[in-house]
Design an enzyme around this catalytic site. Structure first.
Site, PDB file in Angstrom:
ATOM      1  N   THR A  84       0.825  -1.213   0.000  1.00 48.17           N
ATOM      2  CA  THR A  84       0.000   0.000   0.000  1.00 48.17           C
ATOM      3  C   THR A  84       0.854   1.257   0.000  1.00 48.17           C
ATOM      4  O   THR A  84       0.441   2.301  -0.494  1.00 48.17           O
ATOM      5  CB  THR A  84      -0.937  -0.024   1.226  1.00 48.17           C
ATOM      6  OG1 THR A  84      -1.821  -1.127   1.066  1.00 48.17           O
ATOM      7  CG2 THR A  84      -1.751   1.232   1.367  1.00 48.17           C
TER       8      THR A  84
ATOM      9  N   TYR B  57      -8.052   0.806  -4.336  1.00 52.15           N
ATOM     10  CA  TYR B  57      -6.708   1.169  -4.783  1.00 52.15           C
ATOM     11  C   TYR B  57      -5.975  -0.081  -5.215  1.00 52.15           C
ATOM     12  O   TYR B  57      -6.401  -1.202  -4.927  1.00 52.15           O
ATOM     13  CB  TYR B  57      -5.917   1.887  -3.673  1.00 52.15           C
ATOM     14  CG  TYR B  57      -5.473   0.982  -2.549  1.00 52.15           C
ATOM     15  CD1 TYR B  57      -6.343   0.599  -1.542  1.00 52.15           C
ATOM     16  CD2 TYR B  57      -4.163   0.484  -2.508  1.00 52.15           C
ATOM     17  CE1 TYR B  57      -5.946  -0.246  -0.525  1.00 52.15           C
ATOM     18  CE2 TYR B  57      -3.757  -0.356  -1.491  1.00 52.15           C
ATOM     19  CZ  TYR B  57      -4.646  -0.718  -0.506  1.00 52.15           C
ATOM     20  OH  TYR B  57      -4.245  -1.561   0.495  1.00 52.15           O
TER      21      TYR B  57
ATOM     22  N   ASP C  26       0.449  -6.437   5.171  1.00 56.47           N
ATOM     23  CA  ASP C  26      -0.260  -7.680   5.520  1.00 56.47           C
ATOM     24  C   ASP C  26       0.682  -8.773   6.035  1.00 56.47           C
ATOM     25  O   ASP C  26       0.352  -9.496   6.978  1.00 56.47           O
ATOM     26  CB  ASP C  26      -1.032  -8.218   4.318  1.00 56.47           C
ATOM     27  CG  ASP C  26      -2.237  -7.343   3.968  1.00 56.47           C
ATOM     28  OD1 ASP C  26      -2.568  -6.442   4.754  1.00 56.47           O
ATOM     29  OD2 ASP C  26      -2.841  -7.583   2.914  1.00 56.47           O
TER      30      ASP C  26
ATOM     31  N   LYS D 133       0.734  -7.053  13.048  1.00 56.73           N
ATOM     32  CA  LYS D 133      -0.350  -6.205  12.555  1.00 56.73           C
ATOM     33  C   LYS D 133      -1.578  -6.583  13.365  1.00 56.73           C
ATOM     34  O   LYS D 133      -2.058  -7.714  13.279  1.00 56.73           O
ATOM     35  CB  LYS D 133      -0.574  -6.429  11.055  1.00 56.73           C
ATOM     36  CG  LYS D 133      -1.579  -5.464  10.452  1.00 56.73           C
ATOM     37  CD  LYS D 133      -1.667  -5.600   8.948  1.00 56.73           C
ATOM     38  CE  LYS D 133      -2.603  -4.525   8.394  1.00 56.73           C
ATOM     39  NZ  LYS D 133      -2.739  -4.599   6.933  1.00 56.73           N
TER      40      LYS D 133
HETATM   41  N1  ASP Z   1      -2.629  -5.580   1.032  1.00 54.92           N
HETATM   42  C1  ASP Z   1      -1.608  -4.586   1.256  1.00 54.92           C
HETATM   43  C2  ASP Z   1      -0.270  -5.294   1.310  1.00 54.92           C
HETATM   44  O1  ASP Z   1       0.006  -5.955   2.267  1.00 54.92           O
HETATM   45  C3  ASP Z   1      -1.897  -3.839   2.509  1.00 54.92           C
HETATM   46  C4  ASP Z   1      -0.852  -2.821   2.933  1.00 54.92           C
HETATM   47  O2  ASP Z   1       0.249  -2.743   2.430  1.00 54.92           O
HETATM   48  O3  ASP Z   1      -1.159  -2.066   3.894  1.00 54.92           O
HETATM   49  O4  ASP Z   1       0.477  -5.183   0.376  1.00 54.92           O
END
Ligand code: ASP
Length: 334
Positions: free
Chosen positions: A17, A30, A97, A169
């Protein structure tokens, strides 16, 4: 007076992200890993005064798709950069994640004391108040900081510093999504300064007996997690026992499950599958021989490791041995 030399920091980008782009700014939708590392760095004010940065794109994935293949490439690059005398520290941008799993894995296979700092963001790069630029600034500052040496891989999120083994997390939303529930955070960032509250007392890096080479030559043992709950049957465990070398139980409470699940796990252990009992609760210590007789069942107790970190350690452990006593010793040590 000559100018003091700026530290040299290598940034390895993997996606997430932090490199995410929204379809439109007001939208929750996104795509993770859409921006490349040069665009991430350009958004961080003051980075050029902090360090000389060199950057590489190792992968561009949402970390839900992190793979052993990317782990291998990443660990090789980190190890090479650690050995390069022209590099003072390493930053890895990563999705949130599975960030804790990558951090823990690296802390067990990288053979060096140089700072290795993982960082992500909860908001995409295009969101109002994106947290990526600030997190990346703190990560670079931490990687440049001599006090960060010798602590294994570190994680910086929301100005907090975490040890790889401790960090989790704990929320799927919000910039304050990371914590170290058992032992507390390692410290905090204030501006470009790191303040550590505690030393890392666990075994990692140069003292670790695991290596990437063993995994790559012997293959990555398959380990999966079974999540316990009301009325869990034994059939899922039987299915996995036929396919995996290791099973981690994300048990209720102190690593527990229904009689049917426990009996299936005991049969799996008797057939040579390594069975680790962890807890789905998010914190605490699963010790041996409480309500469950691990000695009789041939189980391994995960101690403080979450199910997802127990899966990482069991994968590494099974690359060295299938002996239950030795595997338990890994869980007691790492
Ligand atoms: N789904 C994303 C990832 O882990 C979530 C994030 O980066 O906050 O790449």
């Amino acid at each position: 007076m000559p100018e003091p030399r700026l530290p040299a920091i290598a940034v390895l980008a993997t996606g997430g992200t932090i490199a995410g782009v929204q379809s439109e700014q007001a939208s929750a939708a996104y795509r993770a890993g859409a921006l490349d590392v040069s665009e991430l760095l350009a958004a961080v004010p003051g980075l050029g005064q902090l360090a000389h940065i060199r950057a590489e794109q190792v992968a561009s994935v949402g970390s839900q798709n992190m793979s052993y293949d990317v782990w291998s490439r990443l660990a090789r690059r980190v190890q090479a950069l650690c050995q390069d005398p022209a590099v003072d520290g390493i930053v890895i941008t990563h999705g949130t994640d599975t960030l804790e799993e990558t951090a823990y894995f690296l802390s067990l296979v990288i053979r060096h004391d140089k700072p290795v700092v993982l960082v992500g963001a909860m908001r995409p790069a295009t969101a109002p108040g994106a947290d990526g630029p600030a997190n990346l600034f703190y990560a670079a500052a931490l990687a440049a900081c001599p006090q960060a040496r010798g602590r294994g891989a570190l994680v910086v999120m929301n100005e907090d510093i975490h040890y790889a083994r401790e960090v989790q997390k704990i929320s799927c939303a919000g910039v304050n999504a990371f914590a170290s529930p058992n032992r507390g955070r390692a410290g905090v960032m204030r501006g470009s300064q790191a303040f550590f509250y505690s030393g890392n007392t666990t075994v990692h890096s140069v003292a670790s007996e695991f290596s990437l080479e063993t995994l790559e030559t012997g293959g990555w043992p398959r380990v999966e997690v079974v999540h316990a709950g009301v009325d869990l049957g034994g059939d899922v465990i039987e299915f996995l026992a036929g396919r995996c070398q290791g099973i981690v139980l994300a048990g209720v409470g102190d690593g527990n499950a229904t009689d049917a699940a426990m009996q299936a796990l005991q049969r799996a252990a008797a057939s040579g599958v390594a069975v680790v009992r962890a807890s789905r609760t998010g914190s605490g210590r699963v010790g041996r021989n409480g309500e469950v007789d691990d000695d009789a069942a041939g189980f391994i107790a995960a101690g403080e490791l979450s199910p997802q970190k127990a899966r990482v350690l069991l994968t590494l452990g099974l690359s060295q041995t299938r002996d239950v006593g030795k595997l338990q010793a890994y869980f007691d040590r790492y």
